[in-house]
Write a protein that holds these residues in place. Structure first.
Motif, short mmCIF file in Angstrom:
data_model
loop_
_atom_site.label_atom_id
_atom_site.label_comp_id
_atom_site.label_asym_id
_atom_site.label_seq_id
_atom_site.Cartn_x
_atom_site.Cartn_y
_atom_site.Cartn_z
N THR A 176 37.58 -17.43 139.27
CA THR A 176 38.44 -18.42 140.58
C THR A 176 39.89 -18.18 140.43
N ARG A 189 41.36 -17.35 149.83
CA ARG A 189 41.25 -17.17 148.46
C ARG A 189 41.41 -15.73 147.81
N TYR A 241 33.40 -17.31 144.81
CA TYR A 241 34.77 -17.99 144.96
C TYR A 241 35.34 -17.67 146.14
N PRO A 297 33.82 -20.42 150.07
CA PRO A 297 33.53 -21.77 150.13
C PRO A 297 32.77 -22.33 151.25
#
Length: 275
Positions: free
Chosen positions: A89, A120, A109, A112
Motif C-alpha cells: 500500500t 493511488r 491497492y 479500490p
C-alpha cells in the motif's frame, strides 16, 4: 528491454511457507484451495539459491496474510536483489524497500472498489520512486479480452488490458537514469496459473505489441517433450521469446524441479539466461 526473453524466478508464500498454488483456486474460503507443492525448505533457501546464480529481480509474492516474516526472511537472504508483492500500500511500500526489497509490486491497492485509481498510483510513485515500482497486472480472460483481477484473482476490475491502459500504467514505473534500469510490469495470467498446461499464447503475443517497458509473464509455463530443440525441457521459454520477439520474460513455478516439477530444471534455465 533486451533482445531475448529471460527466466525470472519467484517465491510464492502462503501461510508462511513456500508453495505453488493453482491460481484460480485461491479464495477467501480456502476449502477449494489446490496446492501443487509445499516446500520443506524456508524462503531464505530459495532466495540464496537465486543469489548464487545471479538471478536478480525474483518475485516474492505474499498470497494472503501471515507471510510478512517469511518475506522478510527471503529479502534478508538477498538484500536489494528481489521484489516483494502482496498487500503493498501507499503506507507500507517504503518500509519494504527499507527491509531489503529492490522493488515493490502492487495490484489490489490500485483498485479500490475494483476501480482503477490514478491517485493511488501517483501516491506509490511518490513513496518509492518510479524506478522501484512494479505494477502487477493480474488478469483473467473474458471473451477476447483480459480483465485485471484483484483480491486473490477473484474480483474483476474496470481495467481491460490494452495499449492505452498499459501505456498509462507504464508511465508511472518508467525511469531513465544512468544507475537505474527501467522498472517493469508483471503480468499474471490467473486462469492458467499453476496448471502447467501451457502459457496463454495470445496474451503473450499481444503483450509484445503493447508493452514499452520490461515485462514478465507468469502462468502455465511447463515442460514439453519436443526433442528438436536445444533446450527441449524449457520450450515454453523459447516460445515466449519467439512470440514476444524477446520483449517479455517468463516465470516458471509449479513446473520447475526445485518446486517439485518434473523436467524443467533450474540449471537449464540458468544456462538459457547465460547462453
Amino acid at each position: 528491454m533486451g533482445s531475448r526473453s529471460q527466466f525470472r524466478p519467484c517465491i510464492d508464500l502462503h501461510g508462511g511457507e513456500v508453495k505453488q498454488i493453482v491460481g484460480g483456486t485461491l479464495q477467501q474460503d480456502e476449502s477449494t484451495l489446490r496446492t501443487n507443492f509445499v516446500a520443506k525448505h524456508p524462503p531464505a533457501y530459495y532466495a540464496k539459491l537465486y543469489a548464487d546464480h545471479a538471478l536478480r529481480g525474483g518475485h516474492v509474492i505474499k498470497l494472503g496474510p501471515g507471510n510478512d516474516a517469511a518475506a522478510e526472511e527471503a529479502l534478508a537472504a538477498w538484500p536489494n536483489g528481489m521484489h516483494v508483492g502482496g498487500g503493498i500500500t501507499g503506507e507500507n511500500a517504503r518500509s519494504w524497500i527499507e527491509r531489503g526489497a529492490e522493488k515493490v509490486i502492487v495490484t489490489s491497492y490500485l483498485f479500490p472498489a475494483c476501480r482503477f485509481s490514478l491517485e493511488r498510483l501517483l501516491e506509490l510513485e511518490a513513496a518509492v520512486g518510479k524506478e522501484r515500482l512494479v505494477v502487477d497486472i493480474s488478469c483473467r480472460r473474458r471473451g477476447d479480452e483480459w480483465v485485471v483481477a484483484m483480491n486473490r484473482w477473484q474480483d474483476l476490475t474496470d481495467m481491460v488490458l490494452s495499449q492505452e491502459t498499459l501505456d498509462l500504467v507504464s508511465a508511472h514505473c518508467r525511469h531513465v537514469h544512468a544507475i537505474y534500469l527501467h522498472s517493469e510490469l508483471l503480468i499474471h495470467a490467473a486462469d492458467v496459473e499453476g496448471l502447467c498446461q501451457g502459457i496463454d499464447e495470445q496474451l503473450v503475443t499481444r503483450l509484445s505489441e503493447w508493452v514499452s517497458i520490461p515485462t514478465t509473464y507468469a502462468g502455465g509455463a511447463r515442460r514439453t517433450y519436443a526433442r528438436r530443440l536445444i533446450f527441449a525441457d524449457i520450450e515454453d521459454l523459447e516460445l515466449v521469446n519467439r512470440l514476444s520477439r524477446g520483449k517479455v520474460d517468463l516465470t516458471f513455478g509449479s513446473a520447475l524441479d526445485i518446486f517439485g516439477g518434473r523436467g524443467v530444471t533450474l540449471d537449464a534455465l540458468v544456462a538459457w539466461n547465460r547462453s
